[in-house]
Write an enzyme that holds these catalytic residues in place. Structure first.
Site, short mmCIF file in Angstrom:
data_model
loop_
_atom_site.label_atom_id
_atom_site.label_comp_id
_atom_site.label_asym_id
_atom_site.label_seq_id
_atom_site.Cartn_x
_atom_site.Cartn_y
_atom_site.Cartn_z
N ASP A 167 0.84 -1.19 0.00
CA ASP A 167 0.00 0.00 0.00
C ASP A 167 0.88 1.25 0.00
OD1 ASP A 167 0.84 -0.53 2.70
OD2 ASP A 167 -0.75 0.78 3.46
N GLU A 178 0.11 -1.00 5.87
CA GLU A 178 1.17 -0.41 6.71
C GLU A 178 0.95 1.08 6.88
OE1 GLU A 178 4.89 1.34 8.07
OE2 GLU A 178 3.83 1.82 6.24
#
Ligand code: BES
Ligand code: MN
Ligand code: MN
Length: 456
Positions: free
Chosen positions: A91, A156
């Protein structure tokens, strides 16, 4: 260097262009975890990685979570061999402010040896280096002397809210002798580093409410506490003019470095003038009594990240607002914990809130700090790998940023050797506009990853 490694390095050089094309493809997927309108795209980035691993015969599957999926792969050659677990996050941060990008964030452009795109350095480019390292071995029929596992998450950048549970529920498949994470940067361009410490993060949002609706400041000024003023009173009590944090007991658990570590930090080739230039400032500011490098690594900090309230439109509006708010985050160092800091922060906010307003404190995401023993045997392997990949001996550093999984690997999975080897550069503009990744660093990262497979 042995023949096998030279052969693999040669292969990497020959395949550079293709690697870059593939990375470009990955960077085109807008996997912005924080924005629910990108939910499908974020998943697509996970699936893209899943396919890349499957193509290399890695036994791979996706684990669903209430948020974005986790990709896990295992390449177990022999249960008697040691196992390296590789972590990365697919991400990326939201790309805004969009108008400050020279080219669109999800249309990668190559210029002056860099690839420009959101996620180029944080962390798609860095994690992809490991996949290409494996590919080089597979395509050359070279047997890797260890087992490999891959753990790629898609959350994250929003604080890994579902990772702890995944780790707890899957301890058996995650067993490993060491973890390798490349999600940071070199100490400076050309000076590779092993990061043995990361700060933690405790993030809060404050909402200060006063009168039940906005008021005419003539008709009611002098009768109520203005929430914006109340907020400034609170903020003003958080730090003194020497940047010392005033929350009671805030520093109680802070670990002081020993003489050896102090010396290690003092001897780093820190370029103060270069840093000032990068930041566009003449003066560095921070807690009194510590050097800039100490302040950004071994000392905790507190920052207001956003503030709002009242009239912001054109011209004047004579109004006392009903509410005001701020976002406040703290970077934590060992042995501070989010849990304790949450408690201390709440108590202190209650103590310093002036009469006439109410404060609502919302706890946002965070991470616990971590310190890794830099004398563990696996560190020697990391030194060797970076030396081979980057052609230079790495320095040992602590970093100011946070990666939630690192503390979790230590605490939940009991894995002590966690090797943090950032392939990026401090000026890659991660989280900012025009994020980039040096393509030479990408290639050096691939070579480092290959070397690690053989040094561990
Ligand atoms: N890769 C960064 C952390 C980082 C940056 C480590 C620079 C070392 C050097 C990571 O993706 C990140 O941005 N972490 C967040 C924390 C998270 C809980 C949102 C951070 O540090 O703000
Ligand atoms: Mn990252
Ligand atoms: Mn990040």
């Amino acid at each position: 260097m042995n023949d096998q490694l030279s052969k693999l390095f040669e292969f990497v050089e020959e395949n550079k262009e293709r690697y870059i094309d593939e990375l470009t493809e990955f960077l085109k997927i807008p996997s912005v975890s924080a924005d629910s309108s990108y939910r499908k795209e974020t998943r697509k980035a996970g699936e893209w990685l899943e396919n890349k691993l499957k193509e290399l015969n890695v036994d791979t599957r996706m684990y669903e979570t209430p948020g974005h999926p986790i990709v896990f792969g295992s390449l177990e050659q022999n249960p008697n061999l040691r196992t390296l677990l590789i972590y990365g996050h697919y991400d990326v941060q939201p790309p805004d402010p969009l108008d400050e990008w020279k080219s669109p964030p999800f249309s990668p452009v190559i210029e002056d040896g860099f690839v420009y795109a959101r996620g180029a350095s944080d962390d798609k480019g860095q994690l992809f280096a490991y996949i290409k390292a494996l590919e080089a071995c597979v395509k050359n029929g070279v047997e890797i002397p260890i087992n490999l596992k891959f753990l790629f998450e898609g959350e994250e950048e929003i604080g890994s809210p579902n990772l702890q549970r995944f780790l707890q529920e899957n301890l058996d498949i995650l067993k490993a002798n060491a973890v390798s994470i490349s999600d940071g940067h070199q100490f400076a361009p050309g000076i590779p580093a092993i990061t043995y410490g990361l700060r933690g993060l405790a993030y809060f949002e404050l909402e200060v409410t006063g009168p039940k609706s906005d008021l005419h400041s003539g008709g009611f000024g002098g009768l109520v506490m203005n929430p914006i003023h109340a907020l400034t009173i609170i903020l003003n009590r958080l730090k003194d003019e020497n940047d010392k944090i005033l929350i009671d007991e805030f520093y109680a658990d802070v670990l002081e470095p020993d003489e050896e570590e102090k010396k290690l930090i003092a001897e780093l080739p820190f370029d103060e003038a270069g840093l000032k230039e990068l930041l566009g400032t003449d003066v560095l500011f921070g807690e009194k009594g510590y050097t800039p490098l100490e302040r950004k690594t071994i000392r905790p900090t507190l920052d207001v990240n956003g503030i709002w309230g009242g009239y912001q439109g054109e011209g004047a509006k004579t109004v006392i607002p009903a509410k005001a708010g701020a976002k406040i985050s703290m970077r934590l160092v060992p042995n501070q914990t989010r849990e304790r800091i949450n408690k201390l922060f709440l108590e202190y906010i209650n103590k310093v809130t002036p009469p006439g307003v109410k404060v609502y404190v919302k706890t946002l995401h965070g991470a616990n700090p971590v310190l890794i023993d830099r004398k563990l045997p696996a560190m020697k392997a990391a030194v060797k790998a970076l030396e081979m990949g980057f052609g230079k001996k790495p320095v040992f550093i602590r970093e100011g940023g946070s990666i939630p999984v690192v503390n979790m690997f230590a605490e939940i999975c009991s894995i002590k050797p966690i090797l943090l080897m950032g392939f990026g550069r401090p000026d890659d503009n991660i989280h900012g506009p025009n994020e980039r990744f040096d393509l030479d660093d990408f290639i050096k990262g691939i070579k480092t990853a290959i070397s690690l497979f053989f040094c561990l």
